[in-house]
Design a protein around this motif. Structure first.
Motif, PDB file in Angstrom:
ATOM      1  N   LYS A 139      13.460  -0.425  -4.461  1.00  0.00           N
ATOM      2  CA  LYS A 139      13.280   1.027  -4.699  1.00  0.00           C
ATOM      3  C   LYS A 139      12.477   1.228  -5.720  1.00  0.00           C
ATOM      4  O   LYS A 139      12.658   0.535  -6.933  1.00  0.00           O
ATOM      5  N   ILE A 140      11.240   1.931  -5.653  1.00  0.00           N
ATOM      6  CA  ILE A 140      10.360   2.138  -6.695  1.00  0.00           C
ATOM      7  C   ILE A 140      10.198   3.585  -6.959  1.00  0.00           C
ATOM      8  O   ILE A 140       9.950   4.359  -5.964  1.00  0.00           O
ATOM      9  N   ASP A 141      10.882   4.246  -8.030  1.00  0.00           N
ATOM     10  CA  ASP A 141      10.785   5.613  -8.284  1.00  0.00           C
ATOM     11  C   ASP A 141      11.702   6.326  -7.034  1.00  0.00           C
ATOM     12  O   ASP A 141      11.240   7.389  -6.407  1.00  0.00           O
ATOM     13  N   GLY A 142      12.683   5.730  -6.798  1.00  0.00           N
ATOM     14  CA  GLY A 142      13.648   5.969  -5.478  1.00  0.00           C
ATOM     15  C   GLY A 142      13.249   6.052  -4.068  1.00  0.00           C
ATOM     16  O   GLY A 142      13.866   6.447  -3.238  1.00  0.00           O
ATOM     17  N   VAL A 143      11.999   5.399  -4.006  1.00  0.00           N
ATOM     18  CA  VAL A 143      11.400   5.196  -2.597  1.00  0.00           C
ATOM     19  C   VAL A 143      11.384   3.888  -2.448  1.00  0.00           C
ATOM     20  O   VAL A 143      10.990   2.768  -3.055  1.00  0.00           O
ATOM     21  N   THR A 144      12.129   3.544  -1.192  1.00  0.00           N
ATOM     22  CA  THR A 144      12.101   2.208  -0.629  1.00  0.00           C
ATOM     23  C   THR A 144      10.765   1.665  -0.145  1.00  0.00           C
ATOM     24  O   THR A 144      10.224   2.076   0.670  1.00  0.00           O
ATOM     25  N   THR A 145      10.244   0.540  -0.470  1.00  0.00           N
ATOM     26  CA  THR A 145       9.131  -0.192  -0.208  1.00  0.00           C
ATOM     27  C   THR A 145       9.333  -1.573  -0.265  1.00  0.00           C
ATOM     28  O   THR A 145      10.081  -2.257  -0.837  1.00  0.00           O
ATOM     29  N   THR A 146       8.106  -2.278   0.263  1.00  0.00           N
ATOM     30  CA  THR A 146       8.101  -3.920   0.252  1.00  0.00           C
ATOM     31  C   THR A 146       7.226  -4.134  -0.901  1.00  0.00           C
ATOM     32  O   THR A 146       6.105  -3.793  -1.136  1.00  0.00           O
ATOM     33  N   LEU A 147       7.876  -4.855  -1.800  1.00  0.00           N
ATOM     34  CA  LEU A 147       7.261  -5.644  -3.042  1.00  0.00           C
ATOM     35  C   LEU A 147       7.067  -7.061  -2.674  1.00  0.00           C
ATOM     36  O   LEU A 147       8.266  -7.839  -2.101  1.00  0.00           O
ATOM     37  N   THR A 148       5.858  -7.618  -3.242  1.00  0.00           N
ATOM     38  CA  THR A 148       5.590  -9.002  -2.789  1.00  0.00           C
ATOM     39  C   THR A 148       5.144  -9.531  -3.961  1.00  0.00           C
ATOM     40  O   THR A 148       4.458  -9.050  -4.788  1.00  0.00           O
ATOM     41  N   LEU A 149       5.637 -11.031  -4.128  1.00  0.00           N
ATOM     42  CA  LEU A 149       5.030 -11.840  -5.396  1.00  0.00           C
ATOM     43  C   LEU A 149       4.421 -12.853  -4.862  1.00  0.00           C
ATOM     44  O   LEU A 149       5.004 -13.777  -4.037  1.00  0.00           O
ATOM     45  N   THR A 150       2.999 -12.939  -5.195  1.00  0.00           N
ATOM     46  CA  THR A 150       2.508 -14.305  -4.471  1.00  0.00           C
ATOM     47  C   THR A 150       2.596 -15.708  -5.413  1.00  0.00           C
ATOM     48  O   THR A 150       2.835 -15.417  -6.603  1.00  0.00           O
ATOM     49  N   TYR A 151       2.138 -16.726  -5.007  1.00  0.00           N
ATOM     50  CA  TYR A 151       2.087 -17.760  -5.589  1.00  0.00           C
ATOM     51  C   TYR A 151       1.418 -17.789  -6.746  1.00  0.00           C
ATOM     52  O   TYR A 151       1.642 -18.502  -7.987  1.00  0.00           O
ATOM     53  N   ALA A 152       0.247 -17.113  -6.736  1.00  0.00           N
ATOM     54  CA  ALA A 152      -0.724 -16.814  -8.205  1.00  0.00           C
ATOM     55  C   ALA A 152      -0.082 -15.902  -9.042  1.00  0.00           C
ATOM     56  O   ALA A 152      -0.688 -15.554  -9.945  1.00  0.00           O
ATOM     57  N   GLY A 153       1.008 -15.183  -8.772  1.00  0.00           N
ATOM     58  CA  GLY A 153       1.543 -14.511  -9.719  1.00  0.00           C
ATOM     59  C   GLY A 153       1.280 -12.943  -9.686  1.00  0.00           C
ATOM     60  O   GLY A 153       1.237 -12.291 -10.704  1.00  0.00           O
ATOM     61  N   LYS A 154       0.822 -12.673  -8.130  1.00  0.00           N
ATOM     62  CA  LYS A 154       0.354 -11.169  -8.101  1.00  0.00           C
ATOM     63  C   LYS A 154       1.693 -10.346  -7.517  1.00  0.00           C
ATOM     64  O   LYS A 154       1.970 -10.838  -6.562  1.00  0.00           O
ATOM     65  N   LEU A 155       2.080  -9.290  -8.331  1.00  0.00           N
ATOM     66  CA  LEU A 155       3.022  -8.393  -7.575  1.00  0.00           C
ATOM     67  C   LEU A 155       2.089  -7.209  -6.922  1.00  0.00           C
ATOM     68  O   LEU A 155       1.441  -6.610  -7.586  1.00  0.00           O
ATOM     69  N   SER A 156       2.619  -6.891  -5.727  1.00  0.00           N
ATOM     70  CA  SER A 156       1.978  -5.817  -4.962  1.00  0.00           C
ATOM     71  C   SER A 156       2.953  -5.150  -4.251  1.00  0.00           C
ATOM     72  O   SER A 156       3.918  -5.480  -3.882  1.00  0.00           O
ATOM     73  N   TRP A 157       2.747  -3.803  -4.171  1.00  0.00           N
ATOM     74  CA  TRP A 157       3.593  -2.702  -3.473  1.00  0.00           C
ATOM     75  C   TRP A 157       2.787  -1.767  -2.984  1.00  0.00           C
ATOM     76  O   TRP A 157       1.619  -1.371  -3.609  1.00  0.00           O
ATOM     77  N   ASN A 158       3.431  -0.723  -2.027  1.00  0.00           N
ATOM     78  CA  ASN A 158       2.632   0.530  -1.634  1.00  0.00           C
ATOM     79  C   ASN A 158       3.425   1.627  -2.158  1.00  0.00           C
ATOM     80  O   ASN A 158       4.721   1.606  -1.759  1.00  0.00           O
ATOM     81  N   ASP A 159       2.718   2.445  -2.741  1.00  0.00           N
ATOM     82  CA  ASP A 159       3.582   3.587  -3.330  1.00  0.00           C
ATOM     83  C   ASP A 159       3.484   4.809  -2.408  1.00  0.00           C
ATOM     84  O   ASP A 159       3.624   6.024  -2.886  1.00  0.00           O
ATOM     85  N   GLY A 160       3.069   4.730  -1.285  1.00  0.00           N
ATOM     86  CA  GLY A 160       2.959   5.748  -0.272  1.00  0.00           C
ATOM     87  C   GLY A 160       1.476   6.423  -0.318  1.00  0.00           C
ATOM     88  O   GLY A 160       0.972   6.762   0.881  1.00  0.00           O
ATOM     89  N   ASP A 161       0.704   6.417  -1.374  1.00  0.00           N
ATOM     90  CA  ASP A 161      -0.647   6.689  -1.254  1.00  0.00           C
ATOM     91  C   ASP A 161      -1.714   5.644  -1.243  1.00  0.00           C
ATOM     92  O   ASP A 161      -2.521   5.617  -0.841  1.00  0.00           O
ATOM     93  N   SER A 162      -1.378   4.559  -2.075  1.00  0.00           N
ATOM     94  CA  SER A 162      -2.130   3.470  -2.143  1.00  0.00           C
ATOM     95  C   SER A 162      -1.559   2.267  -2.365  1.00  0.00           C
ATOM     96  O   SER A 162      -0.211   2.365  -2.500  1.00  0.00           O
ATOM     97  N   GLN A 163      -2.264   1.122  -2.065  1.00  0.00           N
ATOM     98  CA  GLN A 163      -1.743  -0.244  -2.597  1.00  0.00           C
ATOM     99  C   GLN A 163      -1.844  -0.293  -4.134  1.00  0.00           C
ATOM    100  O   GLN A 163      -2.974  -0.155  -4.638  1.00  0.00           O
ATOM    101  N   ARG A 164      -0.672  -0.797  -4.512  1.00  0.00           N
ATOM    102  CA  ARG A 164      -0.822  -0.927  -6.228  1.00  0.00           C
ATOM    103  C   ARG A 164      -0.361  -2.350  -6.515  1.00  0.00           C
ATOM    104  O   ARG A 164       0.110  -3.211  -5.679  1.00  0.00           O
TER     105      ARG A 164
END
Length: 488
Positions: free
Chosen positions: A13-38
């Motif tokens: 959960k990010i800001d109360g919204v359930t989303t998929t959070l991914t950590l890559t081997y290179a150390g990049k955290l990424s998620w979708n906040d509903g409007d764009s990929q962060r």
């Protein structure tokens, strides 16, 4: 290995919204906040993290855009906390372990000794520590001991005696002076060979800040406390040459520069105008050019490869060193015994190498280890941190108008292109300073890293005690002896 390969991907959960959070081997955290990929990169943007209840708080440093902070924006750096909530206790532990492992793999320091000089520059070091250093170190979960220096050479005393096993680095919140004291303190230790490898960090809080400027300018970053602290937190390291200045049994270890003539006079004598702030240097430089001094003397140097055309051959002479004192004499074939550094001696046969000589008079002689002498003075544009050479800048006789033009060009390094300037690299150097040409009863000042090494008779505050006498001294350089925290 695929750097984009996922290490972990899970619903949070990010800001109360359930989303998929991914950590890559290179150390990049990424998620979708509903409007764009962060996204966030752990190495560049994540300082540290904490767990509060069921949430993980990432302490980050991100770019500011259009007055509002946003991940992936463009602009000035600002601190920001980013929180996410795993959906189970096991997921919470997994995420915290993975982030901790990724941070630990970066080789960042965990314990630091921070030396703060409250008297240097504009006396702003304590404010800089409170506003920039402490908050960022806290965000990065770095334990630190802060100690204020109370008197000249205090930092040297501390560095010569502390238990270095307690720390991963020493940070100097000051101008260049505290760094120089620390280096000299480390080199005086019985365990100097390992001690001098202790990573050193520099946070600009003084008048000159030449080392901090040189480090940050290599990657085009501004010379500010924030960027300097980030370089320390991220833990990147680079080697630094250390020059040994010898006179008899006396030695001084230099990491920035040595000056004699105009530059030394401006640096030291302008102290009487400290009430003017940073303008004192420009004002006094103009004053010294109007009332220009030239000095008699001789320079002997061993040019770096590619610079053999500079100077005159020393015909029929050789050098001989007894202990740490060097002289030249008519007969040939005598090896030089040069004390390399610390407590180790080494005999090096320099007789068959291309020693050169330049006779005075001189307006200024300047040896530099790094490009910037201060935040607005690029003294040696070709200087490298660990090339094993010192950059030598010589100004001989020239008109006052030409000299004024040269001083203006110091802010971008173009002064070295002038026909009135000799600019070369040297491995070893011997200075024989003389008297002023217009008044043989008066001599000059030898300045290293902002400290007076020697004052000649009739010089500014000549009766004050100095480390060395105004006479012949020798400089050698040891390649990559020290270690600095660096942006790259």
């Amino acid at each position: 290995m695929d750097q984009n390969r996922e290490t972990i991907s899970d619903l949070v959960k990010i800001d109360g919204v359930t989303t998929t959070l991914t950590l890559t081997y290179a150390g990049k955290l990424s998620w979708n906040d509903g409007d764009s990929q962060r996204s966030l990169t752990i190495e560049k943007e994540v300082l540290g993290f904490s767990i509060q209840g069921s949430r993980i708080f990432l302490k980050t440093i991100v770019e500011k855009s259009d007055g509002s902070c946003c991940v992936g924006g463009k602009g000035a750096l600002v601190r920001k906390s980013f929180a996410f909530e795993p959906l189970s206790e096991s997921s919470l532990q997994l995420w915290s372990n993975m982030i901790r492992q990724k941070l630990d793999s970066l080789g960042r320091p965990k314990k630091l000794l921070v030396l703060v000089n409250p008297f240097g520059g504009r006396k702003s070091a304590l404010k800089i520590f409170a506003a920039d250093v402490k908050p960022l170190l806290d965000d990065a979960n770095i334990l630190f001991t802060m100690q204020e220096t109370t008197h000249q050479l205090h930092a040297k005393q501390i560095a010569s005696k502390i238990d270095l096993s307690m720390y991963d680095g020493i940070v100097c919140v000051s101008g260049d002076g505290i760094l120089v004291e620390v280096v000299n303190g480390l080199m005086e230790r019985d365990d100097w060979e390992s001690a001098i490898r202790m990573p050193l960090g520099v946070v600009p809080a003084g008048t000159g800040n030449g080392m901090a400027k040189s480090l940050l300018d290599t990657v085009g970053q501004p010379c500010t406390a924030l960027y300097a602290v980030l370089a320390i937190i991220r833990g990147h390291r680079r080697s630094l040459d250390v020059a040994t200045i010898l006179q008899g049994d006396t030695r001084f270890y230099s990491v920035l520069m040595l000056a004699w003539g105009l530059v030394a006079d401006i640096d030291i004598e302008s102290e009487k105008f400290r009430w003017m702030g940073s303008a004192r240097m420009d004002f006094y430089a103009l004053l010294r050019i109007i009332h220009l001094r030239t000095y008699n003397g001789q320079l002997y140097f061993l040019p770096a490869p590619g610079y053999e055309a500079f100077g005159n051959k020393i015909g029929g002479q050789s050098f001989e060193c007894v202990g740490d004192s060097c002289t030249h004499r008519p007969n040939q074939g005598v090896p030089i015994k040069i004390q390399q550094h610390g407590n180790r001696h080494s005999s090096i046969d320099l007789q068959n190498l291309n020693w050169k000589k330049i006779d005075g008079p001189f307006v200024s002689v300047w040896l530099h280890n790094v490009p910037w002498a201060s935040e607005d003075t690029m003294a040696a544009p070709d200087a490298k941190f660990a090339d094993g050479y010192l950059d030598l800048i010589i100004m001989r006789t020239c008109s006052k108008l030409s000299l004024l033009a040269l001083m203006i060009e110091l802010n971008n390094g173009n002064h070295v292109k002038s026909p009135d300037v000799l600019y070369l690299k040297v491995k070893a150097f011997i200075l024989e300073p003389g008297s002023r040409t217009a008044d043989p009863s008066r001599e000059g000042i030898i300045d290293s890293d902002g400290e007076v090494l020697a004052r000649g008779k009739g010089a500014y505050k000549c009766k004050q005690k100095s480390l060395m006498t105004y006479g012949k001294l020798q400089i050698t350089v040891d390649q990559g002896l020290a270690t600095l925290f660096s942006p790259i």
